[in-house]
Design a protein around this motif. Structure first.
Motif, PDB file in Angstrom:
ATOM      1  N   THR A 139       4.404  10.815  10.781  1.00 40.51           N
ATOM      2  CA  THR A 139       3.101  10.991  10.131  1.00 40.51           C
ATOM      3  C   THR A 139       2.342  12.149  10.764  1.00 40.51           C
ATOM      4  OG1 THR A 139       2.977   8.615   9.650  1.00 40.51           O
ATOM      5  CG2 THR A 139       0.918   9.862   9.537  1.00 40.51           C
ATOM      6  N   TRP A 185       3.464   6.736   4.471  1.00 37.01           N
ATOM      7  CA  TRP A 185       4.546   7.155   3.578  1.00 37.01           C
ATOM      8  C   TRP A 185       4.031   7.961   2.386  1.00 37.01           C
ATOM      9  CZ3 TRP A 185       9.085   7.886   5.135  1.00 37.01           C
ATOM     10  CH2 TRP A 185       9.700   7.041   6.067  1.00 37.01           C
ATOM     11  N   ILE A 186       2.816   7.680   1.938  1.00 32.41           N
ATOM     12  CA  ILE A 186       2.234   8.503   0.868  1.00 32.41           C
ATOM     13  C   ILE A 186       2.056   9.933   1.364  1.00 32.41           C
ATOM     14  CG2 ILE A 186       0.109   8.950  -0.434  1.00 32.41           C
ATOM     15  CD1 ILE A 186      -0.151   5.979  -0.918  1.00 32.41           C
ATOM     16  N   SER A 189       5.654  11.565   2.069  1.00 34.60           N
ATOM     17  CA  SER A 189       6.367  11.880   0.826  1.00 34.60           C
ATOM     18  C   SER A 189       5.686  13.006   0.054  1.00 34.60           C
ATOM     19  CB  SER A 189       6.482  10.626  -0.049  1.00 34.60           C
ATOM     20  OG  SER A 189       5.200  10.111  -0.386  1.00 34.60           O
ATOM     21  N   SER A 190       4.361  13.106   0.165  1.00 31.14           N
ATOM     22  CA  SER A 190       3.631  14.180  -0.512  1.00 31.14           C
ATOM     23  C   SER A 190       3.896  15.530   0.143  1.00 31.14           C
ATOM     24  CB  SER A 190       2.123  13.891  -0.497  1.00 31.14           C
ATOM     25  OG  SER A 190       1.815  12.715  -1.205  1.00 31.14           O
ATOM     26  N   HIS A 195      10.082  12.548  -3.595  1.00 29.81           N
ATOM     27  CA  HIS A 195       9.509  12.027  -4.833  1.00 29.81           C
ATOM     28  C   HIS A 195       9.819  10.548  -5.059  1.00 29.81           C
ATOM     29  CE1 HIS A 195       8.360  16.091  -5.733  1.00 29.81           C
ATOM     30  NE2 HIS A 195       9.616  16.501  -5.695  1.00 29.81           N
ATOM     31  N   THR A 197      10.425   8.219  -2.826  1.00 33.21           N
ATOM     32  CA  THR A 197       9.626   7.436  -1.878  1.00 33.21           C
ATOM     33  C   THR A 197       8.170   7.405  -2.307  1.00 33.21           C
ATOM     34  OG1 THR A 197      11.102   8.020  -0.051  1.00 33.21           O
ATOM     35  CG2 THR A 197       8.909   7.229   0.534  1.00 33.21           C
ATOM     36  N   HIS A 198       7.671   8.543  -2.758  1.00 34.42           N
ATOM     37  CA  HIS A 198       6.273   8.614  -3.201  1.00 34.42           C
ATOM     38  C   HIS A 198       6.030   7.684  -4.388  1.00 34.42           C
ATOM     39  CE1 HIS A 198       2.316  10.491  -3.447  1.00 34.42           C
ATOM     40  NE2 HIS A 198       2.471  10.558  -4.756  1.00 34.42           N
ATOM     41  N   LYS A 199       6.970   7.682  -5.314  1.00 32.82           N
ATOM     42  CA  LYS A 199       6.843   6.817  -6.489  1.00 32.82           C
ATOM     43  C   LYS A 199       6.841   5.344  -6.078  1.00 32.82           C
ATOM     44  CE  LYS A 199       9.186   8.085 -10.032  1.00 32.82           C
ATOM     45  NZ  LYS A 199      10.310   8.353 -10.989  1.00 32.82           N
ATOM     46  N   THR A 202       3.454   4.429  -3.969  1.00 30.22           N
ATOM     47  CA  THR A 202       2.263   4.394  -4.818  1.00 30.22           C
ATOM     48  C   THR A 202       2.319   3.210  -5.782  1.00 30.22           C
ATOM     49  OG1 THR A 202       3.326   6.005  -6.312  1.00 30.22           O
ATOM     50  CG2 THR A 202       1.757   6.857  -4.695  1.00 30.22           C
ATOM     51  N   ILE A 220      -4.238  13.202   2.587  1.00 37.87           N
ATOM     52  CA  ILE A 220      -3.548  12.699   1.398  1.00 37.87           C
ATOM     53  C   ILE A 220      -4.110  13.411   0.167  1.00 37.87           C
ATOM     54  CG2 ILE A 220      -3.247  10.659  -0.072  1.00 37.87           C
ATOM     55  CD1 ILE A 220      -3.157   8.980   2.477  1.00 37.87           C
ATOM     56  N   THR A 224      -3.999  11.153  -5.297  1.00 38.11           N
ATOM     57  CA  THR A 224      -3.455   9.879  -4.828  1.00 38.11           C
ATOM     58  C   THR A 224      -4.550   8.958  -4.319  1.00 38.11           C
ATOM     59  OG1 THR A 224      -1.489  11.093  -4.128  1.00 38.11           O
ATOM     60  CG2 THR A 224      -1.689   8.852  -3.325  1.00 38.11           C
TER      61      THR A 224
END
Length: 232
Positions: A139, A185-186, A189-190, A195, A197-199, A202, A220, A224
């Motif tokens: 992170t 993780w948001i 992944s961003s 993609h 993981t982001h999906k 979220t 972030i 989002t």
């Protein structure tokens, strides 16, 4: 009359080493650089973190000093639009580099060990880059990567770290609170374009959230932040 020219008979000096002339004209900078952790041997920039513990590859950490890293302006500019813009002549750092051949740049609110990992990657020092990181460390890497805008330089290492985290524990390890996991993780992944993981994260946030996502100062993306937050 002696046919020799004034220069004949004199012993020609050996040519200067590539960086010797620079070292002679920047003695103060060189003296400072010798107290740094060398990321680039013949670097022309000292990147430092104010008011943080000293990190030195040859010594143990010493409290009460700031970490200083000797780096290459060329590597920074190639990997990071942030540094590329800063090192233009119109900015103080770029002007100093152009006029003196060296400069110093502070990097605030970044842990020295995290900054060193990013700098090692930018300079191609793969042997100095850890193969595994914790979720919190990844992170922190994402935060500084986003700040430096050096996503392309870091993404391959980020994929390795992500895979290692997923291999040794679930995507959301029980040792970390649900809210922190989702936010981390948001962000990760961003920043690195993960993609799938982001999906997933979220979607989980939407299903289990109870209010607007509180970012806790993490960078972030705005689109989002409307995702509901999950209480820990």
């Amino acid at each position: 009359m002696d046919s020799k020219t004034p220069l004949q008979g004199l012993k020609r000096k050996a040519p200067l080493a590539p960086d010797e002339g620079y070292r002679r004209t920047a003695a103060g900078f060189i003296a400072k650089s010798e107290t740094c952790t060398p990321v680039a041997t013949n670097g022309d920039i000292i990147v430092y973190t104010p008011d943080t513990p000293l990190i030195n590859s040859k010594k143990s950490a010493e409290q009460g000093n700031h970490a200083r890293f000797l780096v290459s302006s060329r590597h920074l500019a190639l990997a990071s639009p942030y540094f590329k813009a800063m090192l233009r002549d119109c900015w103080a750092e770029g002007s100093a580099l152009s006029e003196k051949g060296y400069t110093e740049i502070p990097v605030k609110e970044c842990k020295p060990d995290i900054l060193l990992i990013v700098l090692n990657i930018i300079h191609g020092r793969s042997q100095q880059v850890p193969k595994k990181l914790s979720l919190q460390q990844l992170t922190n890497i994402a935060v500084i990567t986003d700040f430096f805008q050096c996503n392309e330089a870091i993404v391959m290492a980020a994929k390795t770290w992500k895979a290692a985290i997923e291999k040794r524990s679930p995507l959301f390890p029980s040792s970390v609170s649900p809210a922190i996991k989702i936010k981390s993780w948001i962000l990760i992944s961003s920043v690195f374009g993960f993609h799938d993981t982001h999906k997933l994260v979220t979607k989980i946030a939407m299903q289990e959230g109870t209010g607007p996502l509180m970012t806790d100062a993490l960078p972030i993306p705005k689109h989002t932040k409307g995702v509901p937050d999950r209480r820990s």
